[in-house]
Design an enzyme around this catalytic site. Structure first.
Site, PDB file in Angstrom:
ATOM      1  N   VAL A   1       0.857  -1.174   0.000  1.00  0.00           N
ATOM      2  CA  VAL A   1       0.000   0.000   0.000  1.00  0.00           C
ATOM      3  C   VAL A   1       0.896   1.227   0.000  1.00  0.00           C
ATOM      4  O   VAL A   1       1.840   1.324   0.786  1.00  0.00           O
ATOM      5  CB  VAL A   1      -0.927   0.024   1.228  1.00  0.00           C
ATOM      6  CG1 VAL A   1      -1.806   1.275   1.203  1.00  0.00           C
ATOM      7  CG2 VAL A   1      -1.784  -1.234   1.285  1.00  0.00           C
ATOM      8  N   CYS A   2       0.628   2.142  -0.914  1.00  0.00           N
ATOM      9  CA  CYS A   2       1.356   3.413  -0.960  1.00  0.00           C
ATOM     10  C   CYS A   2       2.868   3.158  -1.068  1.00  0.00           C
ATOM     11  O   CYS A   2       3.318   2.363  -1.901  1.00  0.00           O
ATOM     12  CB  CYS A   2       0.993   4.248   0.260  1.00  0.00           C
ATOM     13  SG  CYS A   2       1.498   5.975   0.177  1.00  0.00           S
ATOM     14  N   SER A   3       3.654   3.770  -0.207  1.00  0.00           N
ATOM     15  CA  SER A   3       5.106   3.651  -0.305  1.00  0.00           C
ATOM     16  C   SER A   3       5.625   2.299   0.166  1.00  0.00           C
ATOM     17  O   SER A   3       6.833   2.049   0.111  1.00  0.00           O
ATOM     18  CB  SER A   3       5.784   4.767   0.500  1.00  0.00           C
ATOM     19  OG  SER A   3       5.359   4.732   1.855  1.00  0.00           O
TER      20      SER A   3
END
Length: 312
Positions: free
Chosen positions: A101-103
């Site tokens: 998720v995300c970074s």
């Protein structure tokens, strides 16, 4: 069983969003939620907000079938942690479905799971991610990607979209739709993350190609091919394309399309100008070509955006 991997200074919603999706989905399948929060060290793990989650150590992973890796401010440290990387690699070799998720994509990239694969991350990290991992097929506008057994999602709330897609794969459309309805969410969010990223800040870039893009924005009715742009930049086409992608995180042709989309969107929403004239003056030429570009970027055609703007 779902495993959610966190670390100090993780982003709380990166973990809590998917956890909530899987919890609600389990209700509709008549099963007890099987979700395990994991970290290198067992105990409370502080998120970047200061709120904590209670985690088990990695030895407690057990027979998880899916691993979700959160992102957040502490991701750089996590992506350099040999214990974390070895754990992710071990699960991937075992055939576990692995997602970020995300970074959290940085953890998967450092573990080698994204080499040669399609992937995405938060739009704000595009330039850095592309520069660090040129061997990854980066897709900056996607809400989430799937390449084999490896999934990645864009920024923060996109982890919810990814989790809903996993629920669809595991339990079918009906359960995913019921889950989204219970959470008061769209089952499938329209458009890509360019609608949230100011088109990757291409309207006012600060790098060496800023003046070139500013000029292009004022001349969108011109052809603006890679060769045209390279010639204005005083570079060979090949060198220009490589340098531009490294600098902006996107290709010259995609950058020009995004500039055209943004200018066209502003005119569609703020004026009564005919759609055909907007398409012509922004370089799309053909209204149908502009319509397809709008659907890719915003999930709806120009006419729908105009109606929505007038309804406000």
């Amino acid at each position: 069983m779902i495993g959610v991997l966190i670390f100090p200074d993780f982003q709380l919603l990166d973990a809590a969003g998917p956890i909530s999706v899987f919890e609600i989905a389990a209700r509709y399948t008549g099963k007890v939620p099987a979700i395990r929060v994991l970290a290198v060290k067992a105990g409370p793990v502080r998120s970047s907000s200061g709120a904590e989650m209670l985690a088990r150590d990695l030895k407690s992973a057990g027979a998880i079938s899916t691993l979700i890796v959160a992102g957040g401010e502490g991701v750089n440290m996590a992506a350099r942690c040999p214990i974390t990387l070895a754990f992710v690699q071990r699960l991937a070799r075992r055939g576990v479905r692995v997602a970020s998720v995300c970074s959290g994509a940085y953890v998967l990239a450092e573990a080698g799971l994204l080499d040669g694969k399609r992937a995405t991350t938060h739009w704000g990290r595009t330039r850095d991610f592309v520069a660090r991992y040129p061997g990854i097929k980066f897709e900056p506008d996607q809400i989430f990607t799937r390449d084999g057994g490896v999934w990645t999602s864009a920024g923060i709330s996109a982890g919810i979209d990814l989790a809903l897609a996993m629920v669809t794969e595991d339990h079918g459309e009906a359960v995913a739709q019921d889950t989204a309805r219970q959470l008061v969410l769209y089952h499938r969010r329209s458009g890509g993350q360019s609608q949230f990223s100011s088109l990757l800040e291409l309207k006012a870039p600060n790098g060496r190609f800023g003046p070139l893009l500013a000029w292009a924005r004022e001349n969108l009715d011109a052809r603006l091919t890679v060769e045209d742009l390279a010639d204005r930049a005083g570079m060979s086409s090949r060198h220009f394309a490589r340098a531009f992608t490294a600098e902006t995180g996107t290709t010259p042709s995609k950058a020009i399309e995004r500039l055209r989309i943004e200018v066209a969107r502003e005119r569609v929403q703020s004026s009564s100008e005919a759609i055909e004239l907007v398409a012509q003056s922004t370089g799309f030429r053909d209204p149908e070509r502009m319509r397809r570009a709008f659907i890719r970027a915003f999930g709806q055609p120009p006419q729908s955006l105009r109606r929505a703007a007038r309804a406000v």
